[in-house]
Write an enzyme that holds these catalytic residues in place. Structure first.
Site, mmCIF file in Angstrom:
data_model
loop_
_atom_site.group_PDB
_atom_site.id
_atom_site.type_symbol
_atom_site.label_atom_id
_atom_site.label_comp_id
_atom_site.label_asym_id
_atom_site.label_seq_id
_atom_site.Cartn_x
_atom_site.Cartn_y
_atom_site.Cartn_z
ATOM 1 N N LEU A 84 8.092 -0.410 1.764
ATOM 2 C CA LEU A 84 9.042 0.552 1.234
ATOM 3 C C LEU A 84 8.460 1.977 1.196
ATOM 4 C CD1 LEU A 84 11.842 0.889 -0.116
ATOM 5 C CD2 LEU A 84 10.692 0.606 -2.319
ATOM 6 N N ASP A 85 9.154 2.902 1.840
ATOM 7 C CA ASP A 85 8.789 4.334 1.829
ATOM 8 C C ASP A 85 7.397 4.607 2.404
ATOM 9 O OD1 ASP A 85 11.229 4.699 0.602
ATOM 10 O OD2 ASP A 85 10.394 4.700 -1.411
ATOM 11 N N GLN A 86 6.903 3.708 3.232
ATOM 12 C CA GLN A 86 5.556 3.862 3.769
ATOM 13 C C GLN A 86 5.547 4.109 5.270
ATOM 14 O OE1 GLN A 86 3.030 4.052 1.871
ATOM 15 N NE2 GLN A 86 3.325 2.810 0.040
#
Lengths: 291, 291, 291, 291
Positions: free
Chosen positions: C234-236
């Site tokens: 997530l969000d990486q």
């Protein structure tokens, strides 16, 4: 002489402009490859309006099989074929820079501390000023300081003395760090595209004197600074770099001057750095900046 | 009629300008306190050059002991004492906004979607255009669309028709969303400081026609957009808001137009919002923006 | 289907990454020159840390002597020699784009109006949403709208239905325009480096839920938005584009949300455009963006 | 001692925070008016979450009928009534500032040249460093330089020596100009909200050591710098000011360091100036900055 250069290796850089033509990139890169050069950076641009091709290509000289002083000669055939205007620059040749300054010292401080920290790949060989205010800065950095007062009625004479100093120090680049004096056309012509000025407005807005007063009076919400090569026409030369900052109704002219000083430092140092790194090509009254 | 207002409570806002004088703030705040008003925002400015004092003060009307329609009357004594120019605005009174548009639709889309999402505290009561291109946008948002072709030789007649429509819809504010037509002095005078234009350059650079072409030709490294109140002099009115974006030699005029569209949308919508929130005071040819 | 493409001529673009090696540029440009192609843009990058070479080169196909469907085959020998990972893209092949949206409509409006004005070289072939809020927007732009409610316990089933729609429309690129739902690893893997998300913070600050609340609580003076390719974490994923805007103590969480919406629109549309123009190369968890 | 103060007249500034209550502004402005003070600047803020009121008000002391040393006493009644936390500052009292520095000299140069030019209303009374690198800068500006090497195992002893110097010079404000050493909680507590640090990242991203390496590794497209008051928790104190700059895949860690130096200088000097001009109120872990 203040010298403190970044370690930029041993590279050659070609700056090329010529009529656009199929095959230029192929021939130039083939030339470098043939003599065992490793391309580090390559950038190109086509100006569709004028049909002009621009290129900047930098390669590692470590295993390059032509000696530095023979490269230009070897490249000549390609240059002629494509009718190129071109320069060849070497990272090992340090640009000799003169700084012209008046009474404001913020740009001088900024350039000198950046040069000292290795950010600007140049030697500052002399500082020339029509005032004595900045002398102690020159002394701190151990750079010769020439105090040359100027007067309107003896411009030719004044410039002749400046010219002597520039010759003596073999100056490559003149930086007008808020010098506030207008140079003669003859003087400018001798250093064509090698005099960088900082104008304290967002050109072409507020040309000429007291731009911060002009900006205040017009009620703009943003002010700027512009770095450009000096030409015979005041504040009309090819723009290298600009930047802006936000202001409000609370800002007096004094505030604009102070906020502007930050811009002037940033914009002038960036422009000087782009020149020193051979990243600027001038055509007509515009610049191609390969940053 | 498109209506979708942010919930901004029930507040009154005083906008004041007058000769600077000791005690103004004390009297104004005392007035509000006396009648049990709670100050939500207060901002002031002294223009030292002209000795003018500016103030914007907003207070909650919840427990305020004077009725809305009597506040102006109650404040009159203080206003006269300090020779104030002043307005009184109420958050419950929604501004009626007309949008003038030509063929470019990006600013219209932007204003309509922002209004719809509650970002702009206004009703869009009509859209007036000299073309039919934007009709379907008006239909989507259910706003009356008036197609009024204009011609140079019948300007008075054309404006008379526009005037009828503005009267019919009780328009408070006109937004020129890239309207591209020059309004007559008489028209402008009727809506003094209530017509907002977006000019696609960083004024005062590149006044007049084709500013992106002018910017391209000058070789600037940054382009801008400017929102201002319309006055009789083209592109010379009081500036409300400006913004800029970086460009390079790679950008063609087409690229400048595209990058500029983003700026135009941002700058125009910010200016409109500041006006709707009663945050702008005009003095001379400048603005005080209490943001 | 919404189609409105900028006139970008008939060009081919090669995107290359491979171990750095002398002579790559020379061979690639020679290949194009040999078959009579005119290079329009060429950009390269060496990642010194990993010894990787990246190149994007675009040429005019007008007089190119190899037919489009034979170019890849002709280039294969060079590609193998230098162990290249490579794509070949044609300007005449329009990317088919699906937009996933939840209840917030600002990014959807922004993408659709930009696509309509010719700024985004794509067809929007479908809009998929877990809500009905944006249906009328799809209708206005005549794009099929699929309302697919999702639930945590039937994720596989929900994604299977999404998958059917994507297959039916031959979707090349998925844009999550504030979709707010997490996709499964399997789903992400099928569209590796072809799903673009907008996260409403300046990553890696404020990962996860409610980043504006997090920013408010930490008291930052600047907020941001980040567009990235979606990966299993997530969000990486690899960051494509970011931008920021200034805030102050006066801004409530609601103000941050509103200021952030401007950022989200700008950043997402820029990222999508870079992808559509084949200007992004992914390596590891980073991007090379040849803008 | 380096002293060069801007001419800021003879003014008093009240900084107030207290529970929000009707009538505060009216009473404070009435107090100033009663004793014949002319308000120059007034700014206020209500934090709705905590119900806290903040105010900064500055007035001209020219005709003020209470003597400076009696103003606090006279104001006490109002302060108690509204349960205010408050400071009273005078423009004629110059802040005594200590600069802590390690080996990097760019922030020190920047602060010293700004102080010298009158931009910072402070006396730099001493420079403390764990290295000798910056000694010549101190000599140029004629500021006492204390070389105090530090070691992990003798922290208390080291800080005791620093403490002696701070006491001797009656230091009001400590600026950590890339000092790179962590101060003990006890030390920080003694100078609560009077130690300003510059962290070379956009906090809360990249807390701790080597933030430029962290930024490079994550592949962000923008880097930042953050100035904050030092608290016991590393890089967690109230943020005063932040700024950012754009980077690309071409930038190495070395480039980030260089670009970051510009940010660090700008952000730190702005934060220091805001503190010196008494424009910052700290509440919880956040700041109200009345700029």
């Amino acid at each position: 002489m203040a010298t403190n250069r970044p370690n930029s290796g041993d590279t050659a850089t070609l700056l090329i402009s010529c009529p656009d033509h199929r095959g230029i990139v192929a021939e130039v890169t083939h030339f470098i490859f043939t003599y065992n050069g490793n391309i580090l950076h390559s950038d190109q641009h086509n100006d569709d309006e004028t049909g002009t091709f621009f290129m900047r290509i930098e390669w590692d000289l470590k295993d390059f099989s032509i000696k530095k002083d023979k490269i230009a000669q070897a490249f000549e055939a390609i240059a002629e074929k494509f009718k190129m205007e071109w320069h060849l620059e070497f990272s090992t040749r340090v640009t000799k820079m003169a700084i012209f300054v008046s009474r404001f010292d913020h740009c001088l401080w900024d350039l000198m501390t950046r040069q000292r920290s290795g950010e600007l790949d140049a030697e500052v060989v002399c500082i020339i000023s029509n005032h004595t205010d900045c002398q102690s800065i020159a002394e701190y950095f151990k750079v010769p300081y020439y105090h040359l007062p100027v007067s309107r009625d003896k411009k030719a004479e004044d410039e002749a003395r400046q010219w002597e100093i520039l010759k003596k120090h073999k100056v490559d680049l003149i930086v007008l760090a808020r010098y506030m004096q207008i140079l003669s056309d003859a003087f400018v012509q001798r250093y064509k595209n090698r005099i960088i000025n900082i104008h304290h407005s967002f050109l072409p807005a507020f040309i000429g004197a007291k731009p911060y007063h002009q900006a205040y009076s017009r009620g703009v919400k943003i002010i700027g600074a512009t770095s450009h090569y000096v030409t015979a026409d005041l504040d009309q030369g090819p723009i290298i770099e600009q930047d802006v900052t936000r202001i409000s109704h609370r800002d007096t002219v004094t505030d604009l001057v102070q906020k502007g000083k930050n811009l002037e430092k940033m914009v002038l140092s960036r422009a000087v750095r782009l020149h020193l790194d051979h990243k600027i090509l001038v055509f007509g009254n515009k610049t191609v900046v390969f940053d």
